[in-house]
Design an enzyme around this catalytic site. Structure first.
Site, mmCIF file in Angstrom:
data_model
loop_
_atom_site.group_PDB
_atom_site.id
_atom_site.type_symbol
_atom_site.label_atom_id
_atom_site.label_comp_id
_atom_site.label_asym_id
_atom_site.label_seq_id
_atom_site.Cartn_x
_atom_site.Cartn_y
_atom_site.Cartn_z
ATOM 1 N N HIS A 74 0.840 -1.208 0.000
ATOM 2 C CA HIS A 74 0.000 0.000 0.000
ATOM 3 C C HIS A 74 0.874 1.257 0.000
ATOM 4 O O HIS A 74 2.059 1.199 0.311
ATOM 5 C CB HIS A 74 -0.914 0.028 1.233
ATOM 6 C CG HIS A 74 -2.129 -0.842 1.084
ATOM 7 N ND1 HIS A 74 -2.127 -2.173 1.441
ATOM 8 C CD2 HIS A 74 -3.369 -0.592 0.591
ATOM 9 C CE1 HIS A 74 -3.312 -2.696 1.186
ATOM 10 N NE2 HIS A 74 -4.094 -1.760 0.664
ATOM 11 N N LYS A 129 -0.659 4.876 4.552
ATOM 12 C CA LYS A 129 -1.538 3.928 5.256
ATOM 13 C C LYS A 129 -1.079 3.747 6.696
ATOM 14 O O LYS A 129 0.115 3.575 6.946
ATOM 15 C CB LYS A 129 -1.558 2.577 4.514
ATOM 16 C CG LYS A 129 -2.544 1.606 5.126
ATOM 17 C CD LYS A 129 -2.929 0.499 4.182
ATOM 18 C CE LYS A 129 -3.881 -0.484 4.825
ATOM 19 N NZ LYS A 129 -5.165 0.141 5.185
HETATM 20 P P1 NAD Z 1 -7.659 9.410 4.838
HETATM 21 O O1 NAD Z 1 -6.825 9.640 6.056
HETATM 22 O O2 NAD Z 1 -7.256 10.033 3.550
HETATM 23 O O3 NAD Z 1 -9.191 9.863 5.143
HETATM 24 C C1 NAD Z 1 -9.844 9.704 6.362
HETATM 25 C C2 NAD Z 1 -10.684 10.967 6.567
HETATM 26 O O4 NAD Z 1 -11.566 10.761 7.679
HETATM 27 C C3 NAD Z 1 -9.827 12.197 6.862
HETATM 28 O O5 NAD Z 1 -10.206 13.248 5.997
HETATM 29 C C4 NAD Z 1 -10.159 12.519 8.312
HETATM 30 O O6 NAD Z 1 -10.082 13.892 8.632
HETATM 31 C C5 NAD Z 1 -11.594 11.993 8.374
HETATM 32 N N1 NAD Z 1 -12.064 11.799 9.755
HETATM 33 C C6 NAD Z 1 -11.378 11.326 10.830
HETATM 34 N N2 NAD Z 1 -12.156 11.363 11.933
HETATM 35 C C7 NAD Z 1 -13.353 11.864 11.548
HETATM 36 C C8 NAD Z 1 -14.551 12.160 12.221
HETATM 37 N N3 NAD Z 1 -14.690 11.957 13.552
HETATM 38 N N4 NAD Z 1 -15.594 12.677 11.519
HETATM 39 C C9 NAD Z 1 -15.473 12.903 10.189
HETATM 40 N N5 NAD Z 1 -14.350 12.658 9.493
HETATM 41 C C10 NAD Z 1 -13.308 12.150 10.158
HETATM 42 O O7 NAD Z 1 -7.765 7.832 4.693
HETATM 43 P P2 NAD Z 1 -8.284 6.974 3.435
HETATM 44 O O8 NAD Z 1 -7.136 6.507 2.631
HETATM 45 O O9 NAD Z 1 -9.417 7.690 2.763
HETATM 46 O O10 NAD Z 1 -8.830 5.684 4.203
HETATM 47 C C11 NAD Z 1 -9.836 5.786 5.208
HETATM 48 C C12 NAD Z 1 -10.122 4.386 5.765
HETATM 49 O O11 NAD Z 1 -10.686 3.563 4.735
HETATM 50 C C13 NAD Z 1 -8.857 3.638 6.238
HETATM 51 O O12 NAD Z 1 -9.226 2.856 7.368
HETATM 52 C C14 NAD Z 1 -8.515 2.750 5.051
HETATM 53 O O13 NAD Z 1 -7.770 1.619 5.397
HETATM 54 C C15 NAD Z 1 -9.915 2.383 4.591
HETATM 55 N N6 NAD Z 1 -10.035 1.911 3.193
HETATM 56 C C16 NAD Z 1 -10.906 0.878 2.986
HETATM 57 C C17 NAD Z 1 -11.152 0.418 1.711
HETATM 58 C C18 NAD Z 1 -12.205 -0.644 1.517
HETATM 59 O O14 NAD Z 1 -12.476 -1.039 0.361
HETATM 60 N N7 NAD Z 1 -12.816 -1.126 2.586
HETATM 61 C C19 NAD Z 1 -10.485 1.000 0.614
HETATM 62 C C20 NAD Z 1 -9.595 2.068 0.851
HETATM 63 C C21 NAD Z 1 -9.386 2.529 2.163
#
Ligand code: NAD
Length: 270
Positions: free
Chosen positions: A158, A162
């Protein structure tokens, strides 16, 4: 065509949040009704379109998740474990669909989601893509067909930002392989090798994580036996696959009884 399903996207400025906003706004079956960011974020109170550097969209960025949840028929949540668990208590109160892509959840977090799923329709997957959910099935089948002479190793790669390892997808694949072997993953997982580890334990399922650059997500499930090796691979090149899967789950969940569902149910993979 029926009325469009109202969607709230939590964590609007995140990598997945931005992708979800585009996927929902381009859909002819859904409309974006609310977005949130964490308290203190500099997007709070702004118009989403202006925060994104585009034209006005008429959707304000909110900090109180309840304000967003009450407007929506489905909430899509790719944020942090702490935020996701707190959101689930609210989606349970609102009795709406809660699609969870967040990874890195602890056993205790999952128990709290199970409790929320008595009232909310939760769809949760460490990976929302069709390809990985198919790969999960294949990993289970191959593990069931081979004996412990074949060592199972899961290698995931990744991007450098991450924060959790192994990835939620690697754990999903590990669970599937363990299920195929008829053992609990917790009993056989080998998650960190360093130094003089001794020889590999028979029946272990090993995990390795690579972090670097802008890799969207790559997973190999390796079955290494005497004289031959089977490798099942998935390579994600575009985050849109996760966002499309999440939207599909949000639409699928409409009218479904409360419960804690997986992507396999959404995709009809059993
Ligand atoms: P990122 O850090 O870019 O985004 C996360 C966002 O959530 C940030 O903008 C942050 O400010 C916001 N956030 C945090 N706390 C919050 C709250 N209390 N209220 C509102 N917003 C809040 O991360 P990302 O790359 O977008 O990934 C996010 C999550 O999704 C991770 O856990 C990642 O592993 C997961 N993910 C899952 C899949 C899937 O298919 N299931 C795919 C990609 C990423």
């Amino acid at each position: 065509m029926g009325e469009k399903v109202g969607i709230a996207v939590m964590g609007a400025s995140g990598r997945m949040g931005r992708m979800l906003i585009d996927t929902v706004t381009e859909s002819d079956r859904a409309r974006l009704v609310a977005v949130t960011e964490r308290p203190g974020h500099d997007w709070i109170g702004k118009d989403l379109g202006e925060a994104l550097g585009r034209g006005r969209m008429g959707v304000p960025v909110m900090s109180d998740p309840l304000d967003a949840i009450v407007k929506a028929q489905a909430v899509i949540d790719f944020t942090s474990p702490e935020a996701t668990v707190a959101h689930a208590e609210l989606t349970a109160q609102a009795r709406c669909v809660h699609v969870i892509g967040t990874t890195g959840l602890s056993e205790a977090d999952i128990a709290r989601l199970d409790a929320a799923a008595r009232h909310a329709t939760i769809v949760r997957a460490g990976n929302m893509s069709l390809g990985v959910n198919l790969l999960t099935r294949l990993a289970r089948q191959v593990a069931a067909a081979l004996d412990a002479e074949f060592d199972i190793e899961i290698v995931e790669k990744h991007h450098r930002h991450k924060v959790d390892a192994p990835s939620g997808t690697a754990l999903m694949l590990g669970e599937a392989a363990a299920e195929g072997r008829g053992v609990p993953l917790a009993d056989v997982a080998d998650r960190g090798r360093d130094g003089i580890t001794g020889a590999r334990k028979e029946g272990a399922i090993g995990f390795s994580a690579v972090r670097g650059g802008d890799i969207v997500g790559e997973h190999d499930v390796i079955f290494a036996g005497p004289g031959e090796r089977i490798v099942l691979s998935h390579i994600a090149t575009d985050r849109a696959i996760f966002a499309r899967g999440a939207l599909r789950a949000a639409l699928w969940g409409q009218g479904k009884a409360p419960g804690h569902y997986s992507m396999a149910s959404v995709l009809g993979l059993g």
